[in-house]
Scaffold this motif. Sequence first.
Motif, PDB file in Angstrom:
ATOM      1  N   PHE A 286      39.292 -19.001  35.996  1.00  0.00           N
ATOM      2  CA  PHE A 286      40.523 -18.732  35.263  1.00  0.00           C
ATOM      3  C   PHE A 286      40.529 -19.462  33.924  1.00  0.00           C
ATOM      4  N   LEU A 287      40.190 -20.755  33.937  1.00  0.00           N
ATOM      5  CA  LEU A 287      40.213 -21.534  32.692  1.00  0.00           C
ATOM      6  C   LEU A 287      39.197 -21.014  31.685  1.00  0.00           C
ATOM      7  N   TYR A 288      38.051 -20.553  32.182  1.00  0.00           N
ATOM      8  CA  TYR A 288      37.059 -20.015  31.251  1.00  0.00           C
ATOM      9  C   TYR A 288      37.633 -18.806  30.526  1.00  0.00           C
ATOM     10  N   GLY A 289      38.260 -17.917  31.276  1.00  0.00           N
ATOM     11  CA  GLY A 289      38.891 -16.767  30.633  1.00  0.00           C
ATOM     12  C   GLY A 289      40.018 -17.186  29.706  1.00  0.00           C
ATOM     13  N   HIS A 290      40.774 -18.199  30.121  1.00  0.00           N
ATOM     14  CA  HIS A 290      41.923 -18.659  29.341  1.00  0.00           C
ATOM     15  C   HIS A 290      41.495 -19.210  27.981  1.00  0.00           C
ATOM     16  N   VAL A 291      40.471 -20.066  27.968  1.00  0.00           N
ATOM     17  CA  VAL A 291      40.050 -20.649  26.684  1.00  0.00           C
ATOM     18  C   VAL A 291      39.321 -19.631  25.818  1.00  0.00           C
ATOM     19  N   ARG A 292      38.880 -18.524  26.423  1.00  0.00           N
ATOM     20  CA  ARG A 292      38.226 -17.459  25.655  1.00  0.00           C
ATOM     21  C   ARG A 292      39.220 -16.373  25.238  1.00  0.00           C
ATOM     22  N   GLY A 293      40.504 -16.575  25.531  1.00  0.00           N
ATOM     23  CA  GLY A 293      41.521 -15.632  25.094  1.00  0.00           C
ATOM     24  C   GLY A 293      41.571 -14.337  25.875  1.00  0.00           C
ATOM     25  N   ARG A 294      41.060 -14.337  27.111  1.00  0.00           N
ATOM     26  CA  ARG A 294      41.088 -13.126  27.918  1.00  0.00           C
ATOM     27  C   ARG A 294      42.502 -12.869  28.439  1.00  0.00           C
TER      28      ARG A 294
END
Length: 331
Positions: A286-294
């Motif tokens: 989730f955090l990976y997507g979050h910091v990538r603006g997904r």
Amino acid sequence: MTQPRLDVIAIGNAIIDVIANCSDERIDELGLARGGMMLIDADQARALYAAMGPAREISGGSAANTLAGLAALGAQCGFIGQVAQDQLGEVFTHDIRAAGIDFAVPARAGDPPTARCLIFVTPDGQRTMNTFLGASHYLPAEALDDAAVAGAAVLYLEGYLWDPEEPRAAMRKAIVAARAAGRKIAFTPSETFVIDRHRADFLSLIADGAIDVLFCNEHEMAALTGKSGFEDGLTMLAPSIPVLVVTRGAEGAVALAGGERAEVAAEPIERVVDTTGAGDLFAAGFLYGHVRGRSLQDCLRMGAICASEIISHYGARPDCDLAAFVAERMN
């Protein structure tokens, strides 16, 4: 606001999982609670470690597991935690740095030794766990590098470490540094027994606007809100938290942000082998997507995919090319 050097920096327990096979008779000889988990002291940890047969030593700890997943996905990460000047401290330090994660907190001299979870596995695959928290609960506020915290887009805090006084002070200091730099703060209460002891603190953090992303499972949400109904808990928390993420095991997960609601089913897998670390790796995806603006939906799906990988094998660290695993299933 300057461009962050890291995507995520986390504060958490620095633990080594020590896993050894043994007979059922050996469990009885050692007086262990077969299939259970208990906290042990330093003397018990030394005695059990000496009694173990050949063992595998695998780095663990909730926030550290999340960072390992994030780094495997391609994120730039840093970890703040405490090990001792001993063999297991060296193992943890090597493993986290080998994963490409910044880790600069000096090892602590003397007792207690590095935290470890001594795991005895019987022929039927049952895991008997004995956890000594050791040096991880002696992380001083002085060990915190304010510039490192300010240089990360997200500060991720592990609730397990809120219990002892020293690391709690370090996390409060980190919250101030992150806020001063305009960074986001993500938090997981970790477990219901932690909430039982620190519910007022956690609710105060929420009320003060100190948490931007909250990760919890449905049982933790009930303990935090006092609401037995799932929707009632969401209704109570969502207005106070910019991004609320609640996992529901086999029933998937829900996220709410800015009036938007997204849901995802659990990813299907052939067999659940070990659920240890499922929540940690969900947070990683989730955090990976979050910091990538997904999108919120994509973030949830990435979390579910990462969790499905971790429960398909023993151990709480990825056992494959996680970035390729997620990319294949997102398409």
